[in-house]
Design an enzyme around this catalytic site. Structure first.
Site, PDB file in Angstrom:
ATOM      1  N   ASP A  22      10.790   5.144  17.471  1.00 30.82           N
ATOM      2  CA  ASP A  22      11.061   6.015  16.320  1.00 30.82           C
ATOM      3  C   ASP A  22       9.761   6.182  15.536  1.00 30.82           C
ATOM      4  O   ASP A  22       9.080   5.193  15.246  1.00 30.82           O
ATOM      5  CB  ASP A  22      12.145   5.336  15.457  1.00 30.82           C
ATOM      6  CG  ASP A  22      12.438   6.108  14.184  1.00 30.82           C
ATOM      7  OD1 ASP A  22      12.065   7.295  14.106  1.00 30.82           O
ATOM      8  OD2 ASP A  22      13.049   5.506  13.274  1.00 30.82           O
ATOM      9  N   GLU A 264      20.143  13.955  40.607  1.00 25.80           N
ATOM     10  CA  GLU A 264      21.039  12.825  40.366  1.00 25.80           C
ATOM     11  C   GLU A 264      22.271  12.995  41.251  1.00 25.80           C
ATOM     12  O   GLU A 264      23.007  13.983  41.124  1.00 25.80           O
ATOM     13  CB  GLU A 264      21.479  12.775  38.895  1.00 25.80           C
ATOM     14  CG  GLU A 264      22.275  11.509  38.612  1.00 25.80           C
ATOM     15  CD  GLU A 264      23.283  11.615  37.474  1.00 25.80           C
ATOM     16  OE1 GLU A 264      23.707  10.567  36.975  1.00 25.80           O
ATOM     17  OE2 GLU A 264      23.656  12.747  37.096  1.00 25.80           O
ATOM     18  N   HIS A 325      20.220   4.837  32.404  1.00 24.49           N
ATOM     19  CA  HIS A 325      20.986   4.787  31.161  1.00 24.49           C
ATOM     20  C   HIS A 325      22.495   4.832  31.362  1.00 24.49           C
ATOM     21  O   HIS A 325      23.245   4.857  30.392  1.00 24.49           O
ATOM     22  CB  HIS A 325      20.533   5.956  30.276  1.00 24.49           C
ATOM     23  CG  HIS A 325      20.820   7.276  30.929  1.00 24.49           C
ATOM     24  ND1 HIS A 325      20.210   7.688  32.096  1.00 24.49           N
ATOM     25  CD2 HIS A 325      21.681   8.265  30.599  1.00 24.49           C
ATOM     26  CE1 HIS A 325      20.679   8.868  32.445  1.00 24.49           C
ATOM     27  NE2 HIS A 325      21.566   9.239  31.554  1.00 24.49           N
ATOM     28  N   ASP A 326      22.931   4.879  32.622  1.00 23.45           N
ATOM     29  CA  ASP A 326      24.365   4.907  32.917  1.00 23.45           C
ATOM     30  C   ASP A 326      24.849   3.633  33.595  1.00 23.45           C
ATOM     31  O   ASP A 326      26.041   3.530  33.912  1.00 23.45           O
ATOM     32  CB  ASP A 326      24.686   6.085  33.865  1.00 23.45           C
ATOM     33  CG  ASP A 326      24.387   7.436  33.238  1.00 23.45           C
ATOM     34  OD1 ASP A 326      24.550   7.572  32.018  1.00 23.45           O
ATOM     35  OD2 ASP A 326      23.983   8.351  33.984  1.00 23.45           O
TER      36      ASP A 326
HETATM   37  C1  NOJ Z   1      24.845  12.012  34.101  1.00 18.70           C
HETATM   38  C2  NOJ Z   1      24.037  11.461  32.974  1.00 18.70           C
HETATM   39  O1  NOJ Z   1      23.101  10.550  33.462  1.00 18.70           O
HETATM   40  C3  NOJ Z   1      25.022  10.860  32.002  1.00 18.70           C
HETATM   41  O2  NOJ Z   1      24.387  10.098  31.018  1.00 18.70           O
HETATM   42  C4  NOJ Z   1      25.830  11.978  31.411  1.00 18.70           C
HETATM   43  O3  NOJ Z   1      26.820  11.437  30.560  1.00 18.70           O
HETATM   44  C5  NOJ Z   1      26.499  12.806  32.505  1.00 18.70           C
HETATM   45  N1  NOJ Z   1      25.633  13.098  33.603  1.00 18.70           N
HETATM   46  C6  NOJ Z   1      26.960  14.108  31.962  1.00 18.70           C
HETATM   47  O4  NOJ Z   1      25.868  14.948  31.734  1.00 18.70           O
END
Ligand code: NOJ
Length: 528
Positions: A22, A264, A325-326
């Site tokens: 930040d 992805e 991040h998922d």
């Molecule tokens: C994949 C992304 O990495 C994720 O963070 C997101 O919530 C979904 N796609 C929807 O865009």
């Protein structure tokens, strides 16, 4: 070999922009913050930075709901902050990869406002509208990836619109050529600004079944799984026509030289490989998440590496990922000791590695108190949220870890006073030092960056061993997935030199024949 394109030789580092640095004291990371930390990335030794979405967005899904594909959300800064970031990155020989989110827009995108205005609106067909099913309910059984139906009724026009994710993220109709043209223009907008490539969000979702057939039930569904797993997503995603779209996107990029297209894709290996496209016309790198999905055992990982290598199409370039991040952080999943082995694996396999910010500090699962939950998925389906892997980067000791002067949008890891860049950067045995050393070795030894891969069958259940070689150079990587030390047989006729131990020390040690590998130790040896 030495002229291999940058994205094959290099390494990618993912920044989740809300959580990196930040610069204006609002508790949320921003572009100027990333620019400020580019020297760190150069010091670490990565080659490219991939930045999760920074476009204008209502932030229903923290930027994956885009309201304008050609702008920067004020929360993150301005277009001139972005240009400055690109210029400063390039000055340091760092490439910049943007996250492109073409499958869906935000519900606040002007295109959707127009589309929902009436059935006759010229933009209506930019999205996916269907009449209600015979019972007045949703048109078919497709579910949202975040739980609940993937269809929301728009009462004003009496039709449902489709959203693979939140209802605030309506899917675009990629069968409509006007949509494609507009989205390719958006790509060009960023390519013109010097972006070196894109990570394309849920690329396998872009085209849906043209007759909207119901997805078949998944007989293996269990209640602890996210609801989306009730059905196999065979009609709502991964349709063959998507490969034409990807080839078009790739062609847009190629007109600008060696820009990279990363897709992805969460699919089984055989399907994943299809995304290299006919004659490699598809994604340069369909993201390979197999290391995230495979049990952490030497035999399982060995089998996966071999299957992946064997499954690659002729000329297809491999890639490896440990976290994003998922997904729960690697350290949270297998513990910090094994996370070091994982780092050595990631950075010594054949193919481009993608690192996730904070993994180089060994960040683990950060507990999120209920009142601080931010991820909409966690709110919809508790237990599946992604906040624990999105917490702020930890730069230095102190109350905000150098991330911000304000309370960060998500909590810091409780060990931030000691687990931070300043404390770990000069510590010989730290995981950060290990990452930096591995990245340096990858640059020093072409065998690691572009060499061939060969499994070494040592017959030791906890050990994964392989050789990487190019020309006369041969490197051996020996990884101990267990806690017991092992004697490792090596050819008596060859001498070896330790280039790196995952625990620090040992570098420069030489010998011939056998060596000893400590519990949870990884070694890189140079053979001669
Ligand atoms: C994949 C992304 O990495 C994720 O963070 C997101 O919530 C979904 N796609 C929807 O865009």
């Amino acid at each position: 070999m030495t002229e291999t394109v940058w994205w094959k030789r290099g390494t990618v580092y993912q920044v989740y922009p809300r959580s990196f640095q930040d610069s204006n004291g609002d508790g949320v990371g921003d572009l100027a913050g990333i620019t400020r930390r580019l020297d760190y990335l150069a010091w670490l030794g990565v080659d490219a930075v991939w930045i999760s979405p920074v476009y204008p967005s209502p932030m229903a899904d923290y930027g994956y709901d885009v309201a304008d594909y050609c702008g920067i959300d004020p929360l993150f800064g301005s277009l001139s902050d972005f240009d400055e970031l690109v210029a400063q990155a390039h000055r340091r020989k760092l490439k910049v990869i943007l996250d492109f989110v073409p499958n869906h827009t935000s519900i606040a995108h002007p295109w959707f406002t127009e589309a929902r205005a009436s059935r006759e609106n010229p933009r209506r067909d930019w999205y996916i509208w269907r009449d209600p099913g015979p019972d007045g309910g949703p048109p078919n059984n497709w579910l949202s990836n975040f739980g609940g139906p993937a269809w929301t009724l728009d009462p004003a026009t009496g039709q449902y619109y489709y959203h693979a994710f939140l209802r605030e993220q309506p899917d675009l109709n990629w069968r409509n050529p006007a949509v494609r043209a507009a989205m390719y223009d958006a790509l060009r907008f960023w390519l013109e600004r010097g972006v070196d490539g894109f990570r394309v969000d849920v690329i396998w979702h872009l085209i849906k079944d043209d007759s909207f057939r119901d997805n078949p039930a998944n007989p293996h569904f269990a209640e602890h799984l996210p609801e989306i797993n009730r059905f196999h997503q065979v009609y709502s995603a991964d349709r063959p026509e998507v490969l034409d779209v990807i080839a078009e996107m790739r062609a847009v990029l190629r007109a600008y030289g060696e820009r990279v297209l990363i897709g992805e894709i969460y699919l089984p290996l055989e399907r994943l490989m299809a995304y290299y496209g006919p004659d490699l016309s598809g994604a340069d790198m369909p993201f390979n998440f197999q290391l995230i999905q495979t049990p952490w055992r030497a035999d399982a990982v060995q089998e996966l590496v071999e299957n992946y290598e064997a499954g690659l199409p002729e000329g297809g370039w491999p890639n490896w990922v440990l976290g994003n991040h998922d997904q729960p952080r690697i350290s949270a999943r297998i513990g910090e000791e094994q996370a070091r082995i994982a780092a050595m694996l990631l950075l010594t396999l054949r193919g481009t590695p993608t690192l996730y910010y904070g993994d180089e500090l060994g960040l683990g699962h950060v507990p999120i108190p209920p009142e601080r939950v931010r991820d909409p998925w966690e709110l919809n389906e508790p237990g599946h949220g992604r906040d624990p892997e999105r917490t702020p980067m930890q730069w230095e000791p102190g109350p905000r870890a150098g991330f911000s002067t304000a309370e960060p949008w998500l909590p810091l890891s409780p060990d931030h006073e000691t687990r931070n860049v300043e404390c770990l950067q000069d510590m010989p045995g730290s995981i950060l030092t290990l990452y930096r050393r591995l990245l340096a070795l990858r640059r020093e030894h072409p065998a690691l960056a572009v060499g061939s891969y060969r499994t070494l069958a040592l017959g030791l259940p906890d050990i994964l061993a392989y050789e990487r070689s190019v020309g006369d150079a041969r490197l051996r990587v020996i990884l101990n997935f267990g806690t017991a030390a092992h004697e490792i047989p090596l050819p008596e006729s060859e001498t070896w030199t330790v280039l790196l131990s995952s625990r620090g020390g040992r570098a420069g040690e030489r010998g011939a024949g056998r060596t000893v590998l400590g519990g949870a130790e990884g070694l890189i040896l140079m053979q001669s």
